[in-house]
Design a protein around this motif. Sequence first.
Motif, PDB file in Angstrom:
ATOM      1  N   ALA A   1       0.847  -1.198   0.000  1.00 34.60           N
ATOM      2  CA  ALA A   1       0.000   0.000   0.000  1.00 34.60           C
ATOM      3  C   ALA A   1       0.885   1.251   0.000  1.00 34.60           C
ATOM      4  CB  ALA A   1      -0.925   0.002   1.218  1.00 34.60           C
ATOM      5  N   GLN A   2       0.380   2.299  -0.615  1.00 33.39           N
ATOM      6  CA  GLN A   2       1.089   3.589  -0.599  1.00 33.39           C
ATOM      7  C   GLN A   2       0.961   4.176   0.792  1.00 33.39           C
ATOM      8  OE1 GLN A   2       2.855   4.867  -3.081  1.00 33.39           O
ATOM      9  NE2 GLN A   2       2.387   3.145  -4.423  1.00 33.39           N
ATOM     10  N   LYS A   3       2.091   4.508   1.393  1.00 26.49           N
ATOM     11  CA  LYS A   3       2.066   5.043   2.757  1.00 26.49           C
ATOM     12  C   LYS A   3       2.472   6.483   2.774  1.00 26.49           C
ATOM     13  CE  LYS A   3       2.942   0.570   4.691  1.00 26.49           C
ATOM     14  NZ  LYS A   3       3.804  -0.309   5.411  1.00 26.49           N
TER      15      LYS A   3
END
Length: 56
Positions: free
Chosen positions: A54-56
């Motif tokens: 996931a993009q954090k």
Amino acid sequence: MTAPGTDEPGTDEPGIDTERWKERGVMLRVFVYVFATHAFAGFVWILFYVGQHAQK
């Protein structure tokens, strides 16, 4: 003549048909439990994979 407790003619062991039915039930239950466990584990694995990427 049909032996008591069975659907098979000439069977000397009463209840053998019942035992076969129970054995099939157990095998079906084992198959369903194994399938459900693997499906759940796969779902959890996908959640971890998606969470890791996931993009954090």
